[in-house]
Design a protein around this motif. Structure first.
Motif, mmCIF file in Angstrom:
data_model
loop_
_atom_site.group_PDB
_atom_site.id
_atom_site.type_symbol
_atom_site.label_atom_id
_atom_site.label_comp_id
_atom_site.label_asym_id
_atom_site.label_seq_id
_atom_site.Cartn_x
_atom_site.Cartn_y
_atom_site.Cartn_z
ATOM 1 N N GLU A 112 89.583 -11.194 9.995
ATOM 2 C CA GLU A 112 90.674 -11.461 10.923
ATOM 3 C C GLU A 112 90.680 -10.423 12.030
ATOM 4 O OE1 GLU A 112 94.530 -9.273 8.938
ATOM 5 O OE2 GLU A 112 94.028 -11.300 8.237
ATOM 6 N N ILE A 113 91.267 -10.799 13.154
ATOM 7 C CA ILE A 113 91.449 -9.873 14.264
ATOM 8 C C ILE A 113 92.896 -9.966 14.742
ATOM 9 C CG2 ILE A 113 89.055 -9.826 15.052
ATOM 10 C CD1 ILE A 113 89.752 -11.892 17.145
ATOM 11 N N LEU A 114 93.460 -8.828 15.093
ATOM 12 C CA LEU A 114 94.830 -8.753 15.611
ATOM 13 C C LEU A 114 94.762 -8.468 17.111
ATOM 14 C CD1 LEU A 114 94.924 -7.943 12.507
ATOM 15 C CD2 LEU A 114 97.100 -6.853 13.045
ATOM 16 N N PHE A 115 95.602 -9.140 17.886
ATOM 17 C CA PHE A 115 95.566 -8.975 19.332
ATOM 18 C C PHE A 115 96.884 -9.450 19.918
ATOM 19 C CE2 PHE A 115 93.953 -13.066 18.102
ATOM 20 C CZ PHE A 115 94.517 -13.959 19.001
ATOM 21 N N LEU A 116 97.094 -9.167 21.194
ATOM 22 C CA LEU A 116 98.240 -9.688 21.926
ATOM 23 C C LEU A 116 97.814 -10.968 22.631
ATOM 24 C CD1 LEU A 116 99.705 -6.409 23.481
ATOM 25 C CD2 LEU A 116 100.328 -7.537 21.327
ATOM 26 N N VAL A 138 103.533 -14.821 26.460
ATOM 27 C CA VAL A 138 102.426 -13.900 26.741
ATOM 28 C C VAL A 138 102.721 -12.554 26.087
ATOM 29 C CG1 VAL A 138 101.164 -12.692 28.548
ATOM 30 C CG2 VAL A 138 101.875 -15.067 28.904
ATOM 31 N N GLY A 139 101.708 -11.974 25.458
ATOM 32 C CA GLY A 139 101.876 -10.672 24.835
ATOM 33 C C GLY A 139 102.378 -10.725 23.406
ATOM 34 N N THR A 140 102.508 -11.924 22.856
ATOM 35 C CA THR A 140 102.958 -12.050 21.465
ATOM 36 C C THR A 140 101.914 -11.482 20.506
ATOM 37 O OG1 THR A 140 104.214 -14.068 21.954
ATOM 38 C CG2 THR A 140 103.603 -13.691 19.650
ATOM 39 N N PRO A 141 102.314 -10.620 19.564
ATOM 40 C CA PRO A 141 101.363 -10.135 18.555
ATOM 41 C C PRO A 141 100.839 -11.315 17.729
ATOM 42 C CG PRO A 141 103.354 -8.794 18.565
ATOM 43 C CD PRO A 141 103.643 -9.993 19.419
ATOM 44 N N ASP A 198 101.627 -16.080 14.217
ATOM 45 C CA ASP A 198 102.497 -15.481 15.226
ATOM 46 C C ASP A 198 103.889 -15.335 14.634
ATOM 47 O OD1 ASP A 198 104.540 -17.540 16.375
ATOM 48 O OD2 ASP A 198 102.665 -18.671 16.271
ATOM 49 N N PRO A 199 104.750 -14.466 15.204
ATOM 50 C CA PRO A 199 106.032 -14.136 14.577
ATOM 51 C C PRO A 199 107.173 -15.120 14.823
ATOM 52 C CG PRO A 199 105.726 -12.793 16.522
ATOM 53 C CD PRO A 199 104.459 -13.581 16.356
ATOM 54 N N ASP A 245 108.235 -13.975 7.760
ATOM 55 C CA ASP A 245 108.121 -13.186 8.988
ATOM 56 C C ASP A 245 107.204 -13.795 10.044
ATOM 57 O OD1 ASP A 245 105.855 -12.913 7.475
ATOM 58 O OD2 ASP A 245 105.578 -10.780 7.904
ATOM 59 N N ARG A 246 106.672 -14.982 9.791
ATOM 60 C CA ARG A 246 105.735 -15.565 10.755
ATOM 61 C C ARG A 246 105.459 -17.026 10.411
ATOM 62 N NH1 ARG A 246 103.030 -12.644 7.043
ATOM 63 N NH2 ARG A 246 101.046 -13.369 6.189
ATOM 64 N N LYS A 247 104.811 -17.676 11.357
ATOM 65 C CA LYS A 247 104.281 -19.011 11.061
ATOM 66 C C LYS A 247 102.760 -18.944 11.148
ATOM 67 C CE LYS A 247 104.337 -21.364 15.596
ATOM 68 N NZ LYS A 247 105.100 -20.427 16.429
#
Length: 218
Positions: free
Chosen positions: A14-18, A64-67, A85-86, A124-126
């Motif tokens: 997995e990769i985490l990004f905005l 835009v910019g969502t973790p 996403d949250p 905490d997310r979908k």
């Protein structure tokens, strides 16, 4: 059913990004790179399309910019792509749009090219996910058909049998036939390397280097 003696390790990643437009290209590169290592390059174009649409969906409908997290794994013999996403309220929707529509087509594309997709809501997310059939017999198996299977059999036998000092009577074939057989063996091995996530060109270069060194010092 073909049996893969040399299983392909496909560890989830997995990769985490905005979520930003410029990150989509990075996501696509990551998908293609990992699927090559997994011997699933044939699925890269569709997987890239799905990941792009899921990330773009976050940008458009969450912001835009969502973790955001992209997770790729094997679900049995299916390739699974997830985007986390949250925002648990903005749910992806499959819209019926005409071909002139400029938006709302993302999930329609995902629905058209995948075998299944859905949304999981967590505390905490979908998680929006989709799965693609790979054609594998097992999660660690390979794609490539008869040529790859034949190369596997050759690799299993190679070096295990001592060559006779003298050819058996009636076993000789012409030099031209032997050359064609050798070329077929090389082609099969290149198919095997590709099916197992290896670079055939790099392997050829290394083999050529070994060959030239052995000829020089023979």
């Amino acid at each position: 059913m073909d049996v893969c003696r040399y299983g392909v390790s496909r560890q989830a990643w997995e990769i985490l990004f905005l979520a930003e437009a410029e990150k989509v290209a990075e996501v696509r590169r990551g998908i293609r790179s990992h699927l090559r290592l997994w011997g699933l390059s044939e699925r890269a174009d569709v997987a890239q399309l799905c990941a792009s649409e899921l990330v773009t969906n976050v940008i458009r409908h969450v912001g835009v910019g969502t973790p955001t997290t992209l997770a790729v794994s094997m679900s049995g013999t299916f390739l699974r792509i997830e985007v986390h996403d949250p925002d648990t309220r903005a749910l992806p929707t499959l819209l019926q749009t005409d071909h002139h529509a400029e938006s709302g087509r993302g999930m329609a594309l995902v629905d058209a090219v995948t075998d299944r997709w859905g949304v999981h809501i967590r505390d905490d997310r979908k998680v929006t996910w989709c799965e693609l059939a790979t054609g594998l017999d097992t999660p660690e198996g390979h794609i490539g058909g008869a040529r790859v299977t034949r190369a596997e059999a050759l690799l299993a036998l190679y070096g295990a049998v001592d060559l006779p000092r003298e050819p058996a009577a009636g076993s000789l074939i012409s030099l031209a036939q032997a050359e064609e057989a050798a070329i077929d063996v090389i082609a099969d091995l290149l198919h095997w390397l590709r099916a197992h996530g290896r670079d055939p060109d790099e392997a050829l270069d290394r083999a050529q280097t070994h060959f030239e060194a052995e000829v020089v010092y023979a």
